[in-house]
Design a protein around this motif. Structure first.
Motif: not given
Length: 639
Positions: A583-590, A419-424
């Motif tokens: 892709v991380g959830a509020a973490l690293n892009v890789h 949900e956080g990933m979708q919202n951001c």
């Protein structure tokens, strides 16, 4: 942005609507520490396989890639590099006595992005790409990097360096090159904190074929010795608690699941060195590393306790209370090895992911453990006999060698993380829509904008969005030929003006409090050429093919990679990077362990809950670059 990675057969689709990002989401399921079948031989020892299986040659004649130093034009006569000369002076000092020194890109935690004070390879070579290895001998200096950075390295390396295009035909590996240029009996030095145990072991075995010796220089990093006072100070930024509404699972639950894994394998403790794994497990975030919300720390989790090794000045009262509630003790960052020695002296069976834990830690553990085993008449074997050489997992005096269970648990996002990933992404999409409207209007009004101006304006739009923290990587803003530099970084004073008559590639992303984004677009503000149209169309076809792929559950990513390349292959084209990364959830892009890539050594299956990018491209050197990515929404939330 590209990174350089159940038995049921049910269809799993990446199909989604087209909007502003490129991340397919899958749903979450418990338990958090999943077990799946892997090929142990692939995990324990990398297979040396060709990058491509050639079925049809699109051009005649043999092709052999040469080191870029042989291809450069308009180069001045080679001049000595002062830093390299200073480094070589240290080779003959007492206690060192080496003939070559290897400088990798990583820090002690095998991070992709690292703090400035640990950018030793960039300092010694001048090459600032995120991936590469420098090797300095008494009379040569060479740098290896992958296809994302060939053009960038060409520009940044001085004439005293040889550029090795890693993975190209005719280009040796670092060990092959050392075996060729050093005389038998030569000594190759490394700082063991910067190499994973597996990497150091593989290097040692490779160079021993020519009777070369690998030397661990524990007490001295030679680059630091010449960097001296000008070296930046280590980061000292405060740590913050990652709110439960974004984390979705409390620390106690995560630690309980991890301890169940420890008991199941016969291990008494696990050493966690990957920064994103530490942050995820403890629901903490930091800002020690550019573009990554992590902090420099080690974590040792035992069956009956846990210790976080971190600079105490970074720990706020809120974080202290948070850790105390989870029964996690604090220890100084530089006392990690002392604790490893103490556990080994007690005969502790440590779980070590030797693909990520550095060689210094593993070797520090082995010596006192061997002594303990000798004193107690034991061979130091792990307690659980299921894990032995018959299934590719190791037992013996160096503990339990297995992949970290946190890697997969972190990759399988829970509902709150999704949900956080979708919202951001929705907020980020709004910023991008505003940005593209602004840029198109400026271009059509004949406003002169540099690549840096454009990147700065995009940051301005993003920074206004709720929860924005930072960019998730350096924005790749490339006009015309600069777009062909896969990980191009525009710099004020040397960058190009955005040319409305050339392709413009923009690869960017942002960190938000609840997620992270990674988005690429390629546009033209005028009339593209027929060649540009064809290449763009074929890249788009590849993206759509992967987007619409339906495949059995547990299919590894390399199986899908050809979907994205097929249209390009039909006319003899390709691209020099993987197609998708986790892709991380509020973490690293890789994030691993999953990927979509031609590198088929990664057999990690794609599973529900994972987030993977979809970003094929095409790059015509010194002309243009194309990369396309589109948004994927969670099936449960799709309009």
């Amino acid at each position: 942005m590209q990174s350089v990675p159940s038995q049921a057969i049910r269809p799993l689709s990446l199909n989604a609507s087209l909007s502003s990002s490129r991340l397919p989401f899958f749903s979450f399921s418990l338990p958090i520490f999943h077990k799946f079948k892997i090929n142990p031989s692939i995990y324990n020892k990398s297979q040396k396989v060709p990058l491509f299986l050639t079925l049809r040659c699109c051009s005649s004649g043999s092709v052999t890639a040469k080191p870029s130093s042989e291809l450069r034009r308009n180069r001045d006569v080679q001049e000595p590099d002062e830093k390299v000369v200073a480094l070589r002076r240290l080779f003959s000092k007492p206690g060192i006595g080496i003939d070559a020194y290897i400088i990798p890109s990583q820090d002690a935690h095998q991070s992709e992005f690292i703090a400035e004070c640990y950018m030793r390879r960039a300092y010694i070579s001048g090459f600032t790409g995120s991936a590469g290895t420098a090797v300095v001998t008494k009379d040569k200096a060479a740098l290896w990097t992958d296809g994302r950075y060939f053009l960038q390295a060409e520009k940044q390396l001085s004439s005293s360096w040889i550029l090795m295009r890693a993975g190209s035909l005719g280009v040796p590996t670092t060990s092959e090159w050392l075996n060729d240029v050093l005389s038998p009996g030569g000594r190759v030095g490394i700082y063991p904190f910067l190499f994973s145990h597996d990497a150091a072991k593989e290097l040692k075995e490779a160079i021993s074929k020519k009777n070369l010796e690998l030397v661990f220089l524990y007490d001295l990093n030679l680059v630091d010795e010449i960097w001296k006072e000008s070296r930046p100070k280590p980061p000292n930024n405060p740590i913050r608690v990652h709110d439960m509404k974004y984390a979705g699972l409390d620390v106690a639950s995560k630690l309980s699941s991890l301890r169940a894994e420890l008991v199941g394998t016969g291990a008494s403790a696990i050493v966690i060195s990957m920064l994103d794994e530490v942050a995820w497990l403890l629901n903490l975030r930091g800002s020690d590393v550019p573009h990554s919300p992590v902090m420099y720390a080690y974590l040792i989790v035992e069956v009956d306790g846990a210790k976080l090794f971190v600079d105490n000045s970074k720990v706020t009262k809120e974080v202290m209370d948070h850790l105390k509630n989870a029964s996690v003790e604090l220890r100084p960052y530089d006392s990690t090895l002392s604790e490893i020695k103490r556990l080994a002296a007690q005969g502790a069976q440590l779980w070590l992911d030797t693909s990520s834990v550095n060689a210094a830690i593993v070797e520090t553990y082995k010596s006192p453990l061997d002594k303990y085993c000798s004193n107690h008449g034991s061979k130091g074997k792990i307690k659980n006999k299921r894990y032995d050489e018959s299934n590719g997992l190791s037992e013996g005096p160096s503990g339990v060698y297995m992949r970290s269970p946190i890697s997969l648990a972190k990759a399988l996002k829970n509902p709150a993380e999704l949900e956080g990933m979708q919202n951001c992404h929705l907020r980020d999409a709004a910023a991008l829509a505003q940005f593209w409207c602004w840029l198109e209007e400026e271009i059509h009004n004949n406003v002169e904008l540099t690549e840096v101006d454009v990147a700065d304006k995009l940051l301005e739009f993003r920074a206004k969005k709720e929860g924005f923290l930072d960019t998730s990587f350096d924005t790749i803003s490339g006009s015309g030929a600069n777009g062909a530099i896969i990980h191009y970084r525009a710099e004020r004073g040397s960058c190009s003006v955005v040319d409305p008559n050339k392709l413009f590639l923009l690869d960017s992303g942002a960190q938000y409090i609840d997620g992270i984004t990674d988005i690429t677009r390629t546009v033209h503000f005028g009339e593209p050429t027929a060649r540009e149209k064809e290449c763009f169309t074929r890249v788009l076809k590849g993206h759509i093919a992967l987007d619409q792929a339906v495949f059995p559950e547990n299919t590894p990513g390399f199986v899908l990679d050809a979907f994205a390349r097929s249209s390009l292959w039909k006319i003899g084209l390709d691209y020099r990077h993987g197609t998708g990364h986790g892709v991380g959830a509020a973490l690293n892009v890789h994030e691993g362990p999953q990927s979509i890539s031609y590198r088929y050594g990664n057999t990690t299956p794609l599973q529900k809950g994972m987030i993977v990018s979809n970003e094929p491209g095409y790059y015509e050197d010194h002309a243009f670059g194309i990369r396309i990515a589109v948004k994927k929404s969670p099936p449960c939330a799709r309009d």
